[in-house]
Design a protein around this motif. Structure first.
Motif, PDB file in Angstrom:
ATOM      1  N   SER A 272     -22.926  -3.467 -44.648  1.00 20.84           N
ATOM      2  CA  SER A 272     -23.495  -3.875 -43.367  1.00 20.84           C
ATOM      3  C   SER A 272     -22.748  -5.078 -42.795  1.00 20.84           C
ATOM      4  O   SER A 272     -22.079  -5.820 -43.514  1.00 20.84           O
ATOM      5  N   ASP A 273     -22.867  -5.231 -41.495  1.00 16.03           N
ATOM      6  CA  ASP A 273     -22.313  -6.389 -40.827  1.00 16.03           C
ATOM      7  C   ASP A 273     -23.035  -7.647 -41.311  1.00 16.03           C
ATOM      8  O   ASP A 273     -24.224  -7.611 -41.644  1.00 16.03           O
ATOM      9  N   GLU A 274     -22.337  -8.747 -41.345  1.00 13.08           N
ATOM     10  CA  GLU A 274     -22.925 -10.012 -41.802  1.00 13.08           C
ATOM     11  C   GLU A 274     -24.162 -10.376 -40.991  1.00 13.08           C
ATOM     12  O   GLU A 274     -25.109 -10.991 -41.496  1.00 13.08           O
ATOM     13  N   ALA A 275     -24.173  -9.958 -39.724  1.00 15.47           N
ATOM     14  CA  ALA A 275     -25.303 -10.288 -38.851  1.00 15.47           C
ATOM     15  C   ALA A 275     -26.607  -9.661 -39.339  1.00 15.47           C
ATOM     16  O   ALA A 275     -27.693 -10.129 -38.996  1.00 15.47           O
ATOM     17  N   SER A 276     -26.513  -8.597 -40.145  1.00 18.26           N
ATOM     18  CA  SER A 276     -27.730  -7.902 -40.585  1.00 18.26           C
ATOM     19  C   SER A 276     -28.593  -8.761 -41.493  1.00 18.26           C
ATOM     20  O   SER A 276     -29.740  -8.422 -41.774  1.00 18.26           O
ATOM     21  N   ARG A 277     -28.048  -9.855 -41.985  1.00 20.73           N
ATOM     22  CA  ARG A 277     -28.866 -10.772 -42.796  1.00 20.73           C
ATOM     23  C   ARG A 277     -29.965 -11.426 -41.951  1.00 20.73           C
ATOM     24  O   ARG A 277     -30.970 -11.904 -42.487  1.00 20.73           O
ATOM     25  N   LYS A 278     -29.738 -11.440 -40.641  1.00 20.69           N
ATOM     26  CA  LYS A 278     -30.737 -12.031 -39.743  1.00 20.69           C
ATOM     27  C   LYS A 278     -31.812 -11.000 -39.421  1.00 20.69           C
ATOM     28  O   LYS A 278     -31.515  -9.925 -38.919  1.00 20.69           O
TER      29      LYS A 278
ATOM     30  N   ARG B 174     -26.436  -8.442 -53.961  1.00 23.64           N
ATOM     31  CA  ARG B 174     -26.951  -8.587 -52.609  1.00 23.64           C
ATOM     32  C   ARG B 174     -26.194  -7.670 -51.669  1.00 23.64           C
ATOM     33  O   ARG B 174     -25.094  -7.228 -51.953  1.00 23.64           O
ATOM     34  N   GLY B 175     -26.787  -7.429 -50.539  1.00 19.73           N
ATOM     35  CA  GLY B 175     -26.111  -6.650 -49.517  1.00 19.73           C
ATOM     36  C   GLY B 175     -26.831  -5.363 -49.193  1.00 19.73           C
ATOM     37  O   GLY B 175     -27.668  -4.872 -49.957  1.00 19.73           O
TER      38      GLY B 175
END
Length: 455
Positions: free
Chosen positions: A86-92, A206-207
């Protein structure tokens, strides 16, 4: 000397559980036949390319880095190279609260600063390590959370999570069945927060991941491997074990050349109950006791220029207390690449669930109205979507309601008394794709042990 014949196994249901079971049975050298009522296989784990430009998910959207059984299966199917992160932004991630989207805190400091909860709610949560009570048997998730962390944590954080993942009602779900690790930690350490801190030293994967062509890549590849064994359009009315010890299926399209030494029922619990009503009425009743939540999955795509702001994150969940029928929205094209054309944003929205079951029966127009109304309230989107599609699931997600663990234990106890009968599915031991694959594999181990003992 005559060679011992190849043992034959009948698999009923070609969702991810049945296809996985058939895959592992075939690897062990057994002859397999799969009966599936629908014209297509895969169950809820299906992806599709719509209008040649929208890659949509009808069921699960992703899997975690810790999903070892699923990753192992992908490796065996030679589709591991298709896994995408996933894109890093998906952590938000966001919760809709007090009239606006608010970012979910990702650490203690951000939690203290977050406007998501009141000061009283935060203080109550911080007092969790001092709560001395422990989870009694068959405690509801709502009671577990309220007892340990307070009502505000339940309504603001846990309720939308349960609606988003289980499409369920925290007041009905069993804590130990849905989140066994949390109950274990409480019992071992006396506090969830204290236990999690002590366990945090270990290496955690994670991820968030999927496949280049969606989660349906797994079931599509399984179906391709097993295409000569799958019989679609086979409506099973019942199963029976003959005096010769072989299992047979009755129903339209179920005629076969011979019986099977074992049968793996990999259908939803209510369907499995129907197959077995004449085999064991008590088993029928137990399986019927497992409820499912209905759900509508609604895909919408908007031009970026029509969005009030860039949707940068995984998505937003909506607490039931907000009075909005939209359960949540996953921002699919912000998570994984290639989900829609450039200049657009694809959203996967969810509506219905255990707290709003009648919604799935509405017309497409009425469902569209509810979703668009929800997106306007939550995200301020007022322009009509350039793409819209509805997928209804009348029986979507099994609900691990109070008594689930005892119910499942009784199911397997009774099934174990019927030689050659085996059961698997998402209702048994975890609703994720990876949990379902793991249970199917473990079931095949039991099948192999049983068949080895036949003379």
């Amino acid at each position: 000397m005559n060679q011992r014949r190849t043992r034959r196994v009948l698999v009923v249901g070609a969702g991810v559980a049945g296809l996985s079971a058939a895959h592992y049975l075939k690897k062990r050298g057994f002859e397999v036949e799969i009966l599936e009522r629908e014209s297509v296989s895969g169950g809820a784990v299906r992806s599709a390319m719509r209008d040649d430009k929208y890659l949509v998910e009808y069921g699960p959207n992703a899997f975690l880095a810790s999903a070892d059984p699923l990753i192992r299966l992908a490796r065996e199917l030679s589709i591991e190279p298709l896994i995408v992160g996933s894109d890093e932004a998906s952590r938000k991630r966001y919760i809709y609260s007090r009239g606006r989207m608010q970012k979910l805190p990702d650490g203690p400091l951000s939690f203290l600063k977050s406007p998501l909860m009141s000061l009283g709610g935060k203080l109550r949560l911080m007092a969790e390590p001092f709560v001395r009570s422990k989870s009694p048997p068959s405690e509801t998730l709502a009671n577990f959370v309220t007892r340990r962390a307070g009502g505000e944590v339940l309504s603001t954080l846990v309720d939308p999570f349960v609606s988003g993942v289980w499409a369920g009602d925290a007041g009905e779900l069993e804590a130990e069945s849905c989140f066994p690790r949390l109950v274990e930690v409480e019992r071992e350490f006396g506090s969830v927060m204290r236990g999690m801190r002590k366990l945090a030293g270990g290496v955690r994967k994670r991820g968030l991941f999927s496949f280049r062509w969606g989660m349906g890549t797994v079931t599509a590849r399984l179906e391709e491997e097993l295409k000569s064994q799958v019989r679609n359009g086979a409506f099973v009315e019942g199963l029976e074990r003959g005096s010769d010890g072989l299992w047979r299926a009755r129903g339209q399209g179920c005629d076969s050349t011979g019986g099977a030494d074992a049968v793996v029922v990999a259908a939803q619990a209510h369907a499995a109950a129907r197959f077995l009503i004449h085999v064991d009425p008590n088993l029928f009743s137990l399986l019927q006791g497992i409820r499912y939540a209905s759900l509508a999955v609604v895909h919408t795509s908007f031009r970026d220029k029509d969005l009030p702001e860039k949707l940068d994150g995984f998505g937003v969940l909506v607490p039931r207390s907000e009075g909005i029928r939209l359960l949540g929205s996953i921002w699919s094209s912000s998570i994984f690449p290639g989900r829609c054309p450039r200049g657009e944003t694809l959203l996967t929205n969810f509506i219905g669930g255990a707290t709003d079951p009648s919604l799935v029966d509405l017309s497409d127009e009425d469902i569209a109205s509810e979703v668009i109304s929800g997106l306007k309230a939550v995200m301020g989107i007022i322009s009509p979507p350039v793409y819209f599609a509805v997928k209804r699931w009348g029986q979507a997600i099994p609900q691990y309601t109070v008594g689930h663990r005892e119910r499942v234990a009784s199911i397997f106890e009774r099934a174990g008394a019927l030689p050659g009968l085996f059961l698997t599915g998402a209702w048994a031991d975890g609703i994720s794709v990876s949990d379902t694959v793991a249970h199917a594999r473990a079931t095949v181990d039991k099948v192999a042990e049983y068949l080895k003992g036949l003379t």
